[in-house]
Design an enzyme around this catalytic site. Structure first.
Site, PDB file in Angstrom:
ATOM      1  N   GLU A   1     -12.042 -16.986 -16.960  1.00 44.27           N
ATOM      2  CA  GLU A   1     -11.104 -15.866 -16.977  1.00 44.27           C
ATOM      3  C   GLU A   1      -9.784 -16.295 -16.319  1.00 44.27           C
ATOM      4  OE1 GLU A   1     -11.265 -11.414 -15.202  1.00 44.27           O
ATOM      5  OE2 GLU A   1     -13.146 -12.233 -15.976  1.00 44.27           O
TER       6      GLU A   1
ATOM      7  N   SER B   1      -3.666 -31.982 -10.584  1.00 44.82           N
ATOM      8  CA  SER B   1      -4.690 -31.230 -11.285  1.00 44.82           C
ATOM      9  C   SER B   1      -4.984 -31.995 -12.587  1.00 44.82           C
ATOM     10  CB  SER B   1      -4.073 -29.854 -11.519  1.00 44.82           C
ATOM     11  OG  SER B   1      -4.884 -29.055 -12.263  1.00 44.82           O
ATOM     12  N   LEU B   2      -5.756 -31.437 -13.497  1.00 39.21           N
ATOM     13  CA  LEU B   2      -6.036 -32.115 -14.766  1.00 39.21           C
ATOM     14  C   LEU B   2      -5.711 -31.190 -15.920  1.00 39.21           C
ATOM     15  CD1 LEU B   2      -9.535 -33.695 -13.984  1.00 39.21           C
ATOM     16  CD2 LEU B   2      -7.416 -34.958 -14.370  1.00 39.21           C
TER      17      LEU B   2
ATOM     18  N   LYS C   1     -17.374 -33.940 -14.351  1.00 43.82           N
ATOM     19  CA  LYS C   1     -16.339 -33.370 -13.489  1.00 43.82           C
ATOM     20  C   LYS C   1     -17.075 -32.669 -12.358  1.00 43.82           C
ATOM     21  CE  LYS C   1     -12.149 -30.570 -13.552  1.00 43.82           C
ATOM     22  NZ  LYS C   1     -12.484 -29.537 -12.553  1.00 43.82           N
TER      23      LYS C   1
HETATM   24  N1  LIG Z   1     -11.927 -18.348 -10.499  1.00 40.89           N
HETATM   25  C1  LIG Z   1     -10.722 -18.308 -10.012  1.00 40.89           C
HETATM   26  O1  LIG Z   1     -10.191 -17.279  -9.596  1.00 40.89           O
HETATM   27  C2  LIG Z   1      -9.962 -19.576  -9.914  1.00 40.89           C
HETATM   28  C3  LIG Z   1      -8.726 -19.604  -9.276  1.00 40.89           C
HETATM   29  C4  LIG Z   1      -8.068 -20.810  -9.170  1.00 40.89           C
HETATM   30  C5  LIG Z   1      -8.627 -21.951  -9.721  1.00 40.89           C
HETATM   31  N2  LIG Z   1      -9.825 -21.893 -10.347  1.00 40.89           N
HETATM   32  C6  LIG Z   1     -10.445 -23.084 -10.947  1.00 40.89           C
HETATM   33  O2  LIG Z   1     -10.169 -24.202 -10.148  1.00 40.89           O
HETATM   34  C7  LIG Z   1      -9.718 -25.244 -10.947  1.00 40.89           C
HETATM   35  C8  LIG Z   1      -8.244 -25.414 -10.622  1.00 40.89           C
HETATM   36  O3  LIG Z   1      -7.855 -26.607 -10.910  1.00 40.89           O
HETATM   37  P1  LIG Z   1      -7.812 -27.777  -9.869  1.00 40.89           P
HETATM   38  O4  LIG Z   1      -6.445 -28.324  -9.926  1.00 40.89           O
HETATM   39  O5  LIG Z   1      -8.346 -27.397  -8.553  1.00 40.89           O
HETATM   40  O6  LIG Z   1      -8.848 -28.716 -10.468  1.00 40.89           O
HETATM   41  P2  LIG Z   1      -8.861 -29.201 -11.958  1.00 40.89           P
HETATM   42  O7  LIG Z   1      -9.876 -28.415 -12.667  1.00 40.89           O
HETATM   43  O8  LIG Z   1      -7.495 -29.286 -12.555  1.00 40.89           O
HETATM   44  O9  LIG Z   1      -9.345 -30.671 -11.787  1.00 40.89           O
HETATM   45  C9  LIG Z   1      -8.788 -31.586 -10.862  1.00 40.89           C
HETATM   46  C10 LIG Z   1      -9.827 -31.857  -9.857  1.00 40.89           C
HETATM   47  O10 LIG Z   1     -11.043 -32.226 -10.473  1.00 40.89           O
HETATM   48  C11 LIG Z   1     -11.821 -32.900  -9.545  1.00 40.89           C
HETATM   49  N3  LIG Z   1     -12.670 -33.904 -10.206  1.00 40.89           N
HETATM   50  C12 LIG Z   1     -14.011 -33.843 -10.222  1.00 40.89           C
HETATM   51  N4  LIG Z   1     -14.536 -34.870 -10.880  1.00 40.89           N
HETATM   52  C13 LIG Z   1     -13.500 -35.609 -11.317  1.00 40.89           C
HETATM   53  C14 LIG Z   1     -13.425 -36.814 -12.070  1.00 40.89           C
HETATM   54  N5  LIG Z   1     -14.514 -37.430 -12.522  1.00 40.89           N
HETATM   55  N6  LIG Z   1     -12.204 -37.309 -12.336  1.00 40.89           N
HETATM   56  C15 LIG Z   1     -11.081 -36.672 -11.907  1.00 40.89           C
HETATM   57  N7  LIG Z   1     -11.098 -35.521 -11.174  1.00 40.89           N
HETATM   58  C16 LIG Z   1     -12.305 -34.997 -10.891  1.00 40.89           C
HETATM   59  C17 LIG Z   1     -10.872 -33.455  -8.538  1.00 40.89           C
HETATM   60  O11 LIG Z   1     -11.186 -32.798  -7.333  1.00 40.89           O
HETATM   61  C18 LIG Z   1      -9.508 -33.025  -8.975  1.00 40.89           C
HETATM   62  O12 LIG Z   1      -8.725 -32.618  -7.889  1.00 40.89           O
HETATM   63  C19 LIG Z   1      -9.930 -24.850 -12.375  1.00 40.89           C
HETATM   64  O13 LIG Z   1     -11.190 -25.272 -12.790  1.00 40.89           O
HETATM   65  C20 LIG Z   1      -9.882 -23.332 -12.313  1.00 40.89           C
HETATM   66  O14 LIG Z   1     -10.659 -22.719 -13.289  1.00 40.89           O
HETATM   67  C21 LIG Z   1     -10.488 -20.747 -10.447  1.00 40.89           C
END
Ligand SMILES: NC(=O)c1ccc[n+]([C@@H]2O[C@H](COP(=O)([O-])OP(=O)(O)OC[C@H]3O[C@@H](n4cnc5c(N)ncnc54)[C@H](O)[C@@H]3O)[C@@H](O)[C@H]2O)c1
Ligand SMILES: [Zn+2]
Length: 663
Positions: free
Chosen positions: A32, A78-79, A105
């Site tokens: 979401e 981030s990714l 991941k």
């Molecule tokens: N539910 C919510 O309200 C809410 C709010 C904010 C963010 N989020 C979630 O948090 C994430 C936000 O993005 P983000 O920038 O923190 O992370 P991201 O999903 O963009 O991924 C980057 C992170 O993935 C991790 N990672 C794990 N395995 C890896 C691998 N093999 N290679 C490279 N990276 C790896 C690393 O910690 C890296 O920092 C998203 O998945 C989003 O859905 C959710």
């Protein structure tokens, strides 16, 4: 609503959701949240001139504030996210002939581990991507998979994910039934927040490496072998040369996700060759040489065995599904939320049904629907909402469109316990050494009824409980003592007043209320005069705070501060304020010229406010000045030119801030 308004609304929502997420209590599922980001990305691509500033899509993580801040050698990004096979194919097309590794991941938190001349120099969390927290001490004590030495000259930086293994998580919770960890990711984050490793003993983490930088360049260019040679456990990487093979690995990882000893939320594709990855470069918030394929939230089916009605801190009665145990999203789920009567009705759920249970990230599992209503046997039972409170027997009232049920009896025992737990929570008084189970027990034995009762607890009373020893009793008392500094904003949150949100508490402080007593004195009329506080919220505040007067007095007598704290006040405008009366827009990345350190945007905003400026988020005809930092987007400058707004480089502002004694 026009695009500009929608963009602002989405950007604001992202800020709120991220804040909750990075504080460990997300309010929506990841999918979401990702949908909100996707919508914003689409709108900004179509209307680049309307890009929000600051743009949350260009920011990652949350600011580091717990330990000593350390600047990363290069940003931790981030990714880019994908959910469809076409996006995987497009990734391969961007890099013809390049091998790609596909790996899980991992759902933990990322760390940068730096070695200087073979010795572990420091370990740093991602933080806001630019600056993270120094967690070297904790990592040395608690994290497996980070060698103290590597056999390599110069500077070596390994990045990877620190996770709590599911087995560690389960064992810890068996040993600590009164203060269980919520889930492995939360547990890993909490562990690295500890001030002293001793307080989180038994909460060991594991490190899996996925990224490497070496100076001088090491000869080994294959990422996986280079990490292994250094002595790291790399994330499980499989090499693929085309999109079909990669898609097959992604599917395998998704199928195995239940059997693995760690949580994962997707698969990461990344160029296998370190030089090719470096050459691909980065976008504003993600590397071009990698892609994250995110899995859908996990869903499982199970039988709904019963529904119980749970009493919350404001008296809300919420239906909770009791389920036959099912393993979903990395944990065994036996309870899930059903939201309210309307949701039950809309999804047509009955007791005895086979239902779909969904769990994503840290979010409480919920019943997403009935699997197949045509398979009913006739033995299913309607879910009948109660008419009286299951805890105290008081008749219930219905409120709002979704017909939520409320117990309005203020001395309801279930509400009492919930309110005590809420008072002790992190957003309020933060009495972190006493868990929910102990609060409940202390309430049962009559020691706790109101928040003020915490302050009457003594070490001797606590020691009478079998399972509380000297050390934990001392910690509990110390934690209670610290919470006396709660202050107006957090006390207001802690009192759990219906309809008053965390935002309400912040607004009252900013509007100049000095104490909780001031708020009561203002009356409904005084409160509705505050921006964004409506008559319903105002009446609820007055009604409940008036009722709570004796409790406020008891808190005061116990030495609890209910006065506003400096950090919750609007900035005091300095004498001779250099930016007085100016409407200012800030853009680009700001750094303090004296130290060269990057300054977070909100910090710089507050400095400008102290200098008398009113901050606006986008350039318009009413803007007086555009302050620019590094890496400024062209759109802002074009607009400034159009509206003939004065453009001032940040380097000219700092001397004025210094001269006025603001910094
Ligand atoms: N539910 C919510 O309200 C809410 C709010 C904010 C963010 N989020 C979630 O948090 C994430 C936000 O993005 P983000 O920038 O923190 O992370 P991201 O999903 O963009 O991924 C980057 C992170 O993935 C991790 N990672 C794990 N395995 C890896 C691998 N093999 N290679 C490279 N990276 C790896 C690393 O910690 C890296 O920092 C998203 O998945 C989003 O859905 C959710
Ligand atoms: Zn009740």
């Amino acid at each position: 609503m026009n695009a500009r308004e929608r963009i602002q609304e989405l950007a604001d929502r992202i800020v709120v959701l991220r804040d909750a997420y990075y504080r460990g209590s997300p309010t929506v599922a990841d999918a979401e949240y990702d949908a909100v980001e996707d919508e914003l990305r689409g709108l900004v691509e179509a209307n680049p001139e309307l890009a929000p500033d600051p743009n949350p899509l260009e920011q990652v993580g949350a600011p580091a504030v717990l330990h000593a801040p350390i600047r990363h050698s290069r940003p931790m990004l981030s990714l880019e996210k994908a959910t469809k096979p076409e996006q995987v194919a497009a990734f391969f097309e961007r890099f013809p002939g390049q091998p790609v590794v596909v790996m899980p991941k991992l759902d933990g938190l990322s760390l940068a581990v730096v070695y200087e001349n073979g010795r572990l120099a420091r370990a740093v969390t991602r933080g806001d991507g630019t600056t993270g927290d120094d967690v070297t001490k904790l990592v040395r004590a608690l994290t497996d998979g980070i060698p103290a030495r590597v056999d390599a000259p110069g500077r070596v930086e390994v990045r990877g994910e620190a996770v709590m293994l599911r087995s560690t998580f389960a064992a810890y919770n068996t040993d600590h039934p009164d203060k269980p960890l919520i889930n492995p990711r939360n547990a890993a984050a909490g562990t690295l927040r500890a001030k002293d490793p001793a307080t989180v003993a038994g909460r060991n983490l594991r490190f899996f490496a996925f990224d490497l930088y070496t100076e001088p360049d090491s000869a080994e260019t294959d990422l996986g072998s280079a990490l292994q040679t250094l002595g790291f456990t790399a994330a499980d990487m499989r090499r693929c040369t085309d999109a079909e093979a990669a898609q097959a690995v992604i599917t395998t990882i998704e199928q195995q996700r239940n059997e693995l000893d760690y949580d994962l939320d997707g698969a990461v594709l990344r160029l296998a060759d370190r030089d090719a990855y470096a050459a691909a470069g980065t976008r504003s918030s993600s590397p071009r040489g990698a892609l994250a394929f995110k899995f859908a939230a996990e869903e499982k089916t199970t039988v709904l065995s019963d529904v119980v009605w749970d009493v919350g801190k404001t008296g809300k009665i919420a239906p909770v599904a009791w389920l036959e145990p099912v393993f979903v999203g990395g944990t065994t789920v036996t309870r899930a939320t059903l939201a309210n009567q309307e949701v039950i009705r809309a999804r047509g759920i009955k007791i005895g049904d086979t239902v779909l249970v969904r769990r994503a990230g840290d979010v409480i599992p919920f019943v997403a629907g009935v699997l197949d209503a045509s398979k009913r046997t006739g033995a299913e039972q309607e879910i009948v909402p109660p008419t009286v409170c299951p805890s105290c027997g008081h008749p219930l009232t219905e409120q709002g469109n979704s017909r939520e049920l409320f117990c309005t009896n203020v001395s309801c025992p279930a509400q009492t316990v919930r309110r005590l737990i809420h008072w002790a929570s992190r957003a309020a008084a933060d009495i972190d050494a006493i868990g929910g189970v102990w609060i409940e027990r202390l309430a049962e034995t009559g020691l706790l009824e109101h928040p003020s009762d915490f302050y009457g607890l003594t070490k001797e009373t606590l020691l009478e409980y079998d399972r509380i020893g000297e050390v934990s009793a001392a910690r509990m008392i110390e934690s209670i003592d610290r919470s006396r500094q709660v202050g107006l904003r957090r006390a207001l949150i802690g009192l759990a007043i219906p309809m008053a949100s965390e935002g309400t508490a912040a607004r009252l402080c900013r509007a100049g209320f000095g104490s909780l007593e001031d708020v009561v004195e203002a009356g409904v009329d005084g409160l509705v005069a505050v921006e964004d506080i409506g008559p319903k919220v105002a009446s609820s505040l007055i009604e409940h705070l008036t009722r709570l007067r004796p409790e406020l007095e008891r808190l005061r007598e116990a030495g609890v501060s209910l006065d506003v704290r400096e950090e919750d006040l609007p900035p005091v405008v300095a004498a001779g304020a250099p930016l007085a009366g100016k409407t200012v827009v800030i853009t680009g990345s700001i750094s303090d010229p004296r130290s060269g350190e990057k300054v977070p945007r909100p910090t710089f905003q507050r400095l400008c406010e102290k200098a008398g400026a009113a901050i606006a988020s986008s350039v318009s005809a009413s803007t007086d000045m555009l302050i620019t930092g590094a890496d400024v987007g062209a759109a802002k400058l074009t607009k400034a030119e159009k509206f003939e707004v004065e453009v001032v480089d940040q380097s000219e502002i700092w001397p004025q801030l210094i001269a006025a004694g603001i910094v």
